[in-house]
Design a protein around this motif. Structure first.
Motif, PDB file in Angstrom:
ATOM      1  N   LYS A 201      25.126   8.967   0.893  1.00 28.81           N
ATOM      2  CA  LYS A 201      24.210   9.996   1.374  1.00 28.81           C
ATOM      3  C   LYS A 201      24.386  10.191   2.882  1.00 28.81           C
ATOM      4  O   LYS A 201      24.467  11.324   3.365  1.00 28.81           O
ATOM      5  CB  LYS A 201      22.769   9.594   1.057  1.00 28.81           C
ATOM      6  CG  LYS A 201      21.736  10.556   1.586  1.00 28.81           C
ATOM      7  CD  LYS A 201      20.340  10.029   1.361  1.00 28.81           C
ATOM      8  CE  LYS A 201      19.352  10.821   2.180  1.00 28.81           C
ATOM      9  NZ  LYS A 201      18.096  10.127   2.337  1.00 28.81           N
TER      10      LYS A 201
ATOM     11  N   ILE B 297      27.540  12.106   3.498  1.00 32.05           N
ATOM     12  CA  ILE B 297      27.388  13.528   3.184  1.00 32.05           C
ATOM     13  C   ILE B 297      26.645  14.239   4.309  1.00 32.05           C
ATOM     14  O   ILE B 297      27.056  15.310   4.754  1.00 32.05           O
ATOM     15  CB  ILE B 297      26.642  13.715   1.837  1.00 32.05           C
ATOM     16  CG1 ILE B 297      27.551  13.277   0.690  1.00 32.05           C
ATOM     17  CG2 ILE B 297      26.198  15.158   1.656  1.00 32.05           C
ATOM     18  CD1 ILE B 297      26.852  13.241  -0.650  1.00 32.05           C
TER      19      ILE B 297
ATOM     20  N   ARG C 153      28.061  17.164   6.697  1.00 27.48           N
ATOM     21  CA  ARG C 153      27.393  18.474   6.801  1.00 27.48           C
ATOM     22  C   ARG C 153      27.048  18.802   8.254  1.00 27.48           C
ATOM     23  O   ARG C 153      27.147  19.955   8.675  1.00 27.48           O
ATOM     24  CB  ARG C 153      26.115  18.513   5.952  1.00 27.48           C
ATOM     25  CG  ARG C 153      26.336  18.373   4.473  1.00 27.48           C
ATOM     26  CD  ARG C 153      27.198  19.506   3.924  1.00 27.48           C
ATOM     27  NE  ARG C 153      27.422  19.343   2.513  1.00 27.48           N
ATOM     28  CZ  ARG C 153      28.532  18.855   1.972  1.00 27.48           C
ATOM     29  NH1 ARG C 153      29.528  18.499   2.738  1.00 27.48           N
ATOM     30  NH2 ARG C 153      28.657  18.746   0.668  1.00 27.48           N
TER      31      ARG C 153
ATOM     32  N   TYR D 124      18.495  25.866   5.888  1.00 26.14           N
ATOM     33  CA  TYR D 124      19.535  24.832   5.770  1.00 26.14           C
ATOM     34  C   TYR D 124      19.398  23.807   6.891  1.00 26.14           C
ATOM     35  O   TYR D 124      19.511  22.607   6.669  1.00 26.14           O
ATOM     36  CB  TYR D 124      20.922  25.485   5.793  1.00 26.14           C
ATOM     37  CG  TYR D 124      22.056  24.524   5.516  1.00 26.14           C
ATOM     38  CD1 TYR D 124      22.383  24.172   4.221  1.00 26.14           C
ATOM     39  CD2 TYR D 124      22.791  23.958   6.558  1.00 26.14           C
ATOM     40  CE1 TYR D 124      23.416  23.294   3.951  1.00 26.14           C
ATOM     41  CE2 TYR D 124      23.825  23.072   6.305  1.00 26.14           C
ATOM     42  CZ  TYR D 124      24.131  22.750   4.999  1.00 26.14           C
ATOM     43  OH  TYR D 124      25.146  21.869   4.739  1.00 26.14           O
TER      44      TYR D 124
ATOM     45  N   GLU E 192      21.871  27.819  -2.971  1.00 32.75           N
ATOM     46  CA  GLU E 192      22.351  27.156  -4.191  1.00 32.75           C
ATOM     47  C   GLU E 192      23.594  27.853  -4.728  1.00 32.75           C
ATOM     48  O   GLU E 192      24.537  27.194  -5.187  1.00 32.75           O
ATOM     49  CB  GLU E 192      21.265  27.134  -5.277  1.00 32.75           C
ATOM     50  CG  GLU E 192      20.242  26.037  -5.095  1.00 32.75           C
ATOM     51  CD  GLU E 192      19.256  25.968  -6.245  1.00 32.75           C
ATOM     52  OE1 GLU E 192      19.069  24.848  -6.774  1.00 32.75           O
ATOM     53  OE2 GLU E 192      18.670  27.000  -6.610  1.00 32.75           O
TER      54      GLU E 192
ATOM     55  N   ASN F 101      26.560  26.670  -3.127  1.00 37.91           N
ATOM     56  CA  ASN F 101      26.723  25.214  -3.313  1.00 37.91           C
ATOM     57  C   ASN F 101      26.455  24.409  -2.043  1.00 37.91           C
ATOM     58  O   ASN F 101      27.124  23.424  -1.769  1.00 37.91           O
ATOM     59  CB  ASN F 101      28.114  24.881  -3.855  1.00 37.91           C
ATOM     60  CG  ASN F 101      28.304  25.322  -5.276  1.00 37.91           C
ATOM     61  OD1 ASN F 101      27.374  25.226  -6.079  1.00 37.91           O
ATOM     62  ND2 ASN F 101      29.483  25.813  -5.590  1.00 37.91           N
TER      63      ASN F 101
ATOM     64  N   VAL G 198      22.958  23.611  -1.224  1.00 41.21           N
ATOM     65  CA  VAL G 198      21.782  22.808  -1.547  1.00 41.21           C
ATOM     66  C   VAL G 198      21.578  22.802  -3.056  1.00 41.21           C
ATOM     67  O   VAL G 198      22.180  23.591  -3.790  1.00 41.21           O
ATOM     68  CB  VAL G 198      20.496  23.333  -0.857  1.00 41.21           C
ATOM     69  CG1 VAL G 198      20.600  23.268   0.649  1.00 41.21           C
ATOM     70  CG2 VAL G 198      20.139  24.720  -1.344  1.00 41.21           C
ATOM     71  N   GLU G 199      20.672  21.917  -3.481  1.00 38.06           N
ATOM     72  CA  GLU G 199      20.294  21.829  -4.893  1.00 38.06           C
ATOM     73  C   GLU G 199      18.805  21.576  -4.960  1.00 38.06           C
ATOM     74  O   GLU G 199      18.268  20.785  -4.185  1.00 38.06           O
ATOM     75  CB  GLU G 199      21.054  20.675  -5.557  1.00 38.06           C
ATOM     76  CG  GLU G 199      20.666  20.419  -6.976  1.00 38.06           C
ATOM     77  CD  GLU G 199      21.353  19.194  -7.550  1.00 38.06           C
ATOM     78  OE1 GLU G 199      21.174  18.956  -8.747  1.00 38.06           O
ATOM     79  OE2 GLU G 199      22.033  18.457  -6.805  1.00 38.06           O
TER      80      GLU G 199
ATOM     81  N   LYS H 168      15.601  20.231  -7.173  1.00 36.77           N
ATOM     82  CA  LYS H 168      15.234  19.404  -8.327  1.00 36.77           C
ATOM     83  C   LYS H 168      13.732  19.432  -8.473  1.00 36.77           C
ATOM     84  O   LYS H 168      13.005  19.329  -7.490  1.00 36.77           O
ATOM     85  CB  LYS H 168      15.719  17.957  -8.136  1.00 36.77           C
ATOM     86  CG  LYS H 168      17.226  17.841  -8.199  1.00 36.77           C
ATOM     87  CD  LYS H 168      17.654  16.421  -8.373  1.00 36.77           C
ATOM     88  CE  LYS H 168      19.158  16.383  -8.543  1.00 36.77           C
ATOM     89  NZ  LYS H 168      19.648  15.071  -8.852  1.00 36.77           N
TER      90      LYS H 168
ATOM     91  N   LEU I 162      20.696  18.369  -0.024  1.00 34.47           N
ATOM     92  CA  LEU I 162      22.003  18.883   0.399  1.00 34.47           C
ATOM     93  C   LEU I 162      23.031  18.560  -0.664  1.00 34.47           C
ATOM     94  O   LEU I 162      22.984  17.531  -1.309  1.00 34.47           O
ATOM     95  CB  LEU I 162      22.437  18.228   1.717  1.00 34.47           C
ATOM     96  CG  LEU I 162      21.764  18.676   2.989  1.00 34.47           C
ATOM     97  CD1 LEU I 162      22.381  17.968   4.188  1.00 34.47           C
ATOM     98  CD2 LEU I 162      21.830  20.175   3.181  1.00 34.47           C
ATOM     99  N   GLN I 163      23.979  19.452  -0.814  1.00 32.87           N
ATOM    100  CA  GLN I 163      25.098  19.212  -1.746  1.00 32.87           C
ATOM    101  C   GLN I 163      26.250  18.580  -1.022  1.00 32.87           C
ATOM    102  O   GLN I 163      26.543  18.787   0.086  1.00 32.87           O
ATOM    103  CB  GLN I 163      25.552  20.544  -2.368  1.00 32.87           C
ATOM    104  CG  GLN I 163      24.607  21.037  -3.415  1.00 32.87           C
ATOM    105  CD  GLN I 163      24.825  20.316  -4.727  1.00 32.87           C
ATOM    106  OE1 GLN I 163      25.926  20.152  -5.161  1.00 32.87           O
ATOM    107  NE2 GLN I 163      23.767  19.865  -5.328  1.00 32.87           N
TER     108      GLN I 163
END
Length: 183
Positions: A104, A107, A111, A130, A164, A167, A169-170, A172, A182-183
């Motif tokens: 994580k 990532i 980013r 973002y 989204e 691609n 962010v995602e 849930k 974040l993706q």
């Protein structure tokens, strides 16, 4: 302190050999009949051992102790694949939770390094949303995005749809709201 794999295998093999040997000796000693002499008169009989059985009893006790201790060692120290994998490496490997945290962090750092390039592809609102998720270390409830960006719920929702689709962010579902990652 980590042990190397051959040392663990060697200890386990020795203990297994001792356990099997003790088992065989114990079975042989227990199953071999002792000589017994019956002395008696017409109405009573007494059993006496023909020879002193002290050494036989002592050997059974000693073999039983070896049997039990090597059995307990095998029971308590059975090597499994995860320990063998860990023991075979000289460096300490992080556990799964630490590994997920490191991934994580990687990532998020990636980013942040790509931020300028990513920001050029986004509208002002998408960029603000973002950036809010990025500043929150990659995880932020959608309701907090509304508070941090001063955008309406509908505007944030539409911007997240676009992010989204790119691609970046995602979302849930968590309870009655969404968590943005974040993706």
């Amino acid at each position: 302190m980590t042990m190397n794999l051959p040392s663990i295998q060697r200890r386990y093999a020795i203990s297994t050999g001792v356990f099997i040997t003790a088992t065989v000796v114990l079975v042989v000693v227990v199953l071999s009949p002792s000589s017994i002499v019956v002395i008696g008169s017409e109405r009573s009989a007494t059993l006496e051992l023909a020879s002193p059985q002290f050494w036989e009893t002592l050997s059974i006790a000693a073999v039983s102790c070896v049997f039990g201790s090597s059995g307990m060692y095998l029971f308590l120290n059975t090597p499994d694949d995860s320990n063998a994998d860990h023991a075979s490496t000289d460096t300490d490997q992080p556990n799964p939770r630490e590994r997920d945290s490191l991934e994580k962090d990687n990532i998020i750092e990636t980013r942040r390094q790509e931020w300028k390039e990513t920001a050029q592809k986004l509208s002002d609102r998408e960029e603000a949303i973002y950036r809010a998720v990025l500043d929150a270390d990659g995880v932020l409830p959608q309701s907090e995005i509304v508070e941090r960006t001063d955008c309406s719920k509908a505007t944030v929702s539409r911007a997240l749809d676009n992010l989204e689709a790119k691609n970046l962010v995602e979302r849930k579902r968590r309870g009655v709201g969404n968590i943005v990652l974040l993706q």
